[in-house]
Design an enzyme around this catalytic site. Structure first.
Site: not given
Ligand code: NI
Length: 167
Positions: A46, A51, A93-94, A135-136, A139
């Site tokens: 995701g 981000q 996480c990216l 998680h998202e 963010h």
């Molecule tokens: Ni992330």
């Protein structure tokens, strides 16, 4: 569709306040398509709009990393309304490439989510997808997964991460 540049830990845009999505526009359709593409290109589960440097309450989740279109979920102004149980598992996480940590999350969550047409829906998720939703949504509150770790563990990761960025 295009892969967008993902900003990383330390960029202030990850901590900015994110505003609610109001009118849905063709630009947002494009952004969502690009975010799915970016997630798949990095084998993520995701991605949240902050981000890619856009501070709005929008995120995509795809636990299949592009393999199964039926897994795509668009989160718009999402809110967790209920959670149940717990799961302990690895999370990454990216925006913190190359690092994962074991983290506790609810096993099951229920989310109030806006659809592009402005209607609200309730989504239910468990296991990996529940983890990805949490998680998202973090963010969208300016929170990275490492902020769930204790200060000692977080400092170790931060030092390793900064060293890796310098090398
Ligand atoms: Ni992330």
């Amino acid at each position: 569709m295009a892969v967008r540049q993902v900003i990383t830990w330390g960029d202030p845009r990850l901590k900015n306040k994110n505003r609610d999505v109001e009118d849905w526009t063709p630009e947002l359709d494009q952004l969502v398509a690009d975010m799915f593409e970016t997630t798949a290109s990095q084998e993520g589960a995701g991605l949240a709009a902050p981000q890619v440097g856009i501070n709005i309450r929008l995120a995509v989740v795809d636990v299949s990393s592009g393999a199964d279109p039926a897994q795509k979920v668009v989160l718009i102004n999402p809110e967790i309304i209920r959670e149940e149980g717990e799961q302990i598992g690895e999370e990454g996480c990216l925006s913190i490439p190359g690092f994962t940590e074991v983290l506790k999350r609810p096993m099951k969550v229920w989310i109030k989510n806006r659809k592009p047409n402005g209607d609200w829906e309730e989504l239910e998720a468990e296991e990996l997808r529940a983890r990805a939703f949490c998680h998202e949504i973090d963010h969208l509150h300016g929170r990275l997964f490492v902020e769930h770790l204790g200060p000692v563990k977080r400092n170790i990761i931060q030092r390793k991460y900064q060293k890796q960025r310098r090398d």
